[in-house]
Scaffold this active site. Structure first.
Site, PDB file in Angstrom:
ATOM      1  N   ARG A  96       0.853  -1.182   0.000  1.00 44.75           N
ATOM      2  CA  ARG A  96       0.000   0.000   0.000  1.00 44.75           C
ATOM      3  C   ARG A  96       0.892   1.236   0.000  1.00 44.75           C
ATOM      4  NH1 ARG A  96      -2.324   2.869   4.996  1.00 44.75           N
ATOM      5  NH2 ARG A  96      -3.530   4.484   3.986  1.00 44.75           N
ATOM      6  N   HIS A 140      -2.816  11.096   1.135  1.00 43.57           N
ATOM      7  CA  HIS A 140      -2.219  10.841   2.451  1.00 43.57           C
ATOM      8  C   HIS A 140      -1.584  12.156   2.929  1.00 43.57           C
ATOM      9  CE1 HIS A 140      -0.660   7.372   5.148  1.00 43.57           C
ATOM     10  NE2 HIS A 140      -0.339   8.495   5.761  1.00 43.57           N
ATOM     11  N   GLU A 186      -7.027   8.352   6.788  1.00 45.39           N
ATOM     12  CA  GLU A 186      -7.218   8.981   8.092  1.00 45.39           C
ATOM     13  C   GLU A 186      -7.640  10.446   8.026  1.00 45.39           C
ATOM     14  OE1 GLU A 186      -3.808   8.430  10.585  1.00 45.39           O
ATOM     15  OE2 GLU A 186      -3.891   6.270  10.445  1.00 45.39           O
ATOM     16  N   ASN A 317      -7.017   1.866  10.212  1.00 44.62           N
ATOM     17  CA  ASN A 317      -5.663   2.010  10.768  1.00 44.62           C
ATOM     18  C   ASN A 317      -5.808   2.015  12.279  1.00 44.62           C
ATOM     19  OD1 ASN A 317      -4.825   2.300   8.166  1.00 44.62           O
ATOM     20  ND2 ASN A 317      -4.199   4.440   8.346  1.00 44.62           N
ATOM     21  N   TYR A 319      -3.747   1.605  16.171  1.00 38.34           N
ATOM     22  CA  TYR A 319      -2.460   1.602  16.878  1.00 38.34           C
ATOM     23  C   TYR A 319      -2.536   1.332  18.369  1.00 38.34           C
ATOM     24  CZ  TYR A 319      -0.162   3.148  12.645  1.00 38.34           C
ATOM     25  OH  TYR A 319       0.333   3.187  11.367  1.00 38.34           O
ATOM     26  N   GLU A 394      -3.233  -0.316   8.338  1.00 34.13           N
ATOM     27  CA  GLU A 394      -2.032   0.040   9.106  1.00 34.13           C
ATOM     28  C   GLU A 394      -2.146  -0.508  10.515  1.00 34.13           C
ATOM     29  OE1 GLU A 394      -1.031   4.234   9.406  1.00 34.13           O
ATOM     30  OE2 GLU A 394      -1.324   4.507   7.255  1.00 34.13           O
TER      31      GLU A 394
END
Ligand code: PNW
Length: 519
Positions: A96, A140, A186, A317, A319, A394
């Site tokens: 990606r 992005h 995002e 995504n 985290y 991600e």
């Protein structure tokens, strides 16, 4: 206050376990790694590329750590062949990457720049030769500076037509070779960090009560128009799919009390629902509409129709995780970079975030909470039932592994990835339709406002020599990708389940750490 050093990425398990476990993934599960143009390409003023808002932001004193910038980055603009070879040698089936708007359209609009068309086509050709499936992110975070100068970028409705034209240019130049499109990466970061706390380009924070909502509104409309254009003119002929990637860390109610549960729901609404609800359900979450009133722009009936159903998969995504409680008085939240933030968007949510002091912590100081990914995937499945499934676009962590010797033994990252992948496996077993997982990131790169000080790569970059060295995590991940199976130590698997704050156990705070583990 010093945090206890984490021996491993997961938190401490009660019973040490020995042996290993093997978890198999569904047939056709897609594994890959991810990057973004501004973070790796460099060649910032080569090949006809003009400035983007991140070039400008980096040039402002005090905005980026060590005054770093993406002018050279990983020099991927020149080294892409070597990078594709590395991916091939690791046997990573998918990649990606993102396209730089100001490289493809140096004036923000008009005809494409032939040098950029060649660069991305060459990259796609290399990927094809290496049998690596490409997924392209259209935006992005690197808006052409000329559009920021001309009409304040995302704050203006004018950006919608320009984005649609840019996206259509991507489809027509690269759509024969790239079948998977992500319109935005995002948008929460672009809007909240760009317009509410100012930690990211364009670095605005003067009107946190309106500007993030306005920018988000235009991003959602831009996304919808680009998807419509793809479906009207390209999809059938090119046979691809298109969707969006949203970022959300899991938000778990601190207690079973109604006000904490409502606060956790608000935290999800103000970040994930803000974008996902219009796209999957046709409008902003009711909580947001009620609380924000006129400060939250509204969609016309026609716009709602245009937007609904415009993501063919759910790009996630993810985290970290935090517990949420209803604040007593005004909540002060701390940004990802440790800055206290309040006012506007931050006050609207009315949430207070609490971390468990026993969680491991990455070099970003983000809590390592693998079970959060399981909850996150299950929540998305239940709430949005995405037709094309959930793609984890991600997941990863920063480790202080500047020294290549340390990087070659990045046990912390190995265990981080193992724990998160194991919990994603549990979500799949519980019925979440997760179809892909991308490690962030293929290589160490420009970590936005933190510059080159944070390393997320599974490949180490020596920024002096531009030498690439696969880390231990790259080898572990490569094995997972090739076997479509994760074999991990039972102890790491057990740790990935670690849950400390029991629902209903009262208002636990960071002071509730067990003896010997207090900060
Ligand atoms: C993502 N947060 O950013 C981006 O997509 C990547 O470009 C970036 O390098 C990576 O994650 C690591 O930071 C995020 O505040 C920015 O929760 C902020 C947050 C999460 C992800």
């Amino acid at each position: 206050m010093k945090r206890p050093a984490a021996a491993s990425a997961g938190a401490v398990s009660k019973k040490p376990a020995s042996g290993t476990k093997t978890l198999s993934f569904p047939k056709n599960f897609l594994w890959g790694s991810a990057t973004a143009a501004y973070q790796i390409e460099g060649g910032a003023f080569e090949g006809g590329r003009t400035a983007c808002i991140w070039d400008t932001f980096c040039a402002q004193p005090g905005k980026v750590k060590n005054a770093d910038n993406g002018t050279k980055a990983c020099d991927h603009y020149h080294k892409f062949k070597e990078d594709v070879k590395l991916m091939k040698s690791l046997g990573l089936p998918a990649y990606r990457f993102s396209i730089s708007w100001s490289r493809l359209l140096p004036t923000g609009r008009g005809d494409p720049n032939p040098e950029a068309v060649k660069f991305y086509n060459d990259l796609l050709d290399e990927l094809k030769k290496a049998k690596i499936k490409p997924l392209a992110t259209i935006y992005h975070w690197d808006l052409p500076q000329c559009l920021e100068d001309e009409y304040d970028g995302w704050l203006s409705r004018k950006v919608i037509d320009d984005f649609e034209h840019y996206a259509a240019t991507c489809f027509s130049c690269f759509g024969e070779k790239c079948k998977d499109w992500i319109t935005f990466n995002e948008p929460w970061c672009s809007t909240v960090l760009g317009y509410a706390n100012g930690e990211m380009a364009p670095g605005k924070k003067e009107k946190p009560d309106t500007e993030p909502y306005l920018a988000a509104h235009h991003i959602i409309l831009s996304h919808a128009k680009a998807v419509k254009r793809y479906r009207d003119e390209f999809k059938e002929k090119q046979g691809g799919q298109i969707g969006i990637t949203l970022n959300m860390d899991w938000r778990h109610p601190l207690t079973e009390e109604e006000n904490d549960k409502a606060a956790a729901q608000r935290a999800l609404d103000w970040q994930l629902g803000w974008f996902a609800d219009p796209i999957w359900k046709g409008d902003y979450p009711e909580t947001m509409r009620k609380r924000c009133g006129d400060r939250l722009p509204s969609f016309t009936a026609e716009e709602k129709e245009l937007i609904k159903g415009t993501s063919e998969f759910f790009g996630l995504n993810h985290y970290s995780t935090a517990y949420v409680c209803a604040p007593k008085g005004q909540a002060k939240t701390v940004s990802m970079w440790g800055n206290v933030q309040a006012g506007g968007y931050f006050d609207d949510q009315e949430v207070e975030l609490v971390d468990d002091p026993r969680w491991g912590r990455s070099d970003m100081d983000w809590g390592v909470v693998p079970w959060g990914l399981k909850h996150m995937c299950e929540y998305i499945q239940k709430e949005y039932e995405p037709e094309g499934g959930i793609l984890v676009t991600e997941n990863g962590c920063a480790v202080a592994d500047d020294d290549v010797k340390v990087a070659k033994k990045d046990t912390f990252r190995v265990e981080f990835l193992q724990g998160y992948i194991a919990q994603m496996h549990k979500a799949i077993q519980n019925g979440a339709d997760v179809r892909a997982y991308f490690a962030w990131s293929l290589m160490d790169n420009f970590e936005w406002a933190l510059g080159y000080s944070k390393r997320f790569g599974i490949i180490h970059i020596d920024y002096e020599t531009q030498k690439r060295t696969p880390k231990q995590s790259a080898k572990m991940f490569s094995e997972v990708a090739q076997k479509n199976k994760l074999t991990l130590p039972t102890a790491v698997l057990n740790d990935s389940d670690f849950v400390m704050i029991e629902p209903g156990a009262g208002r636990a705070t960071t002071k509730d750490a067990p003896p010997g583990q207090k900060e």
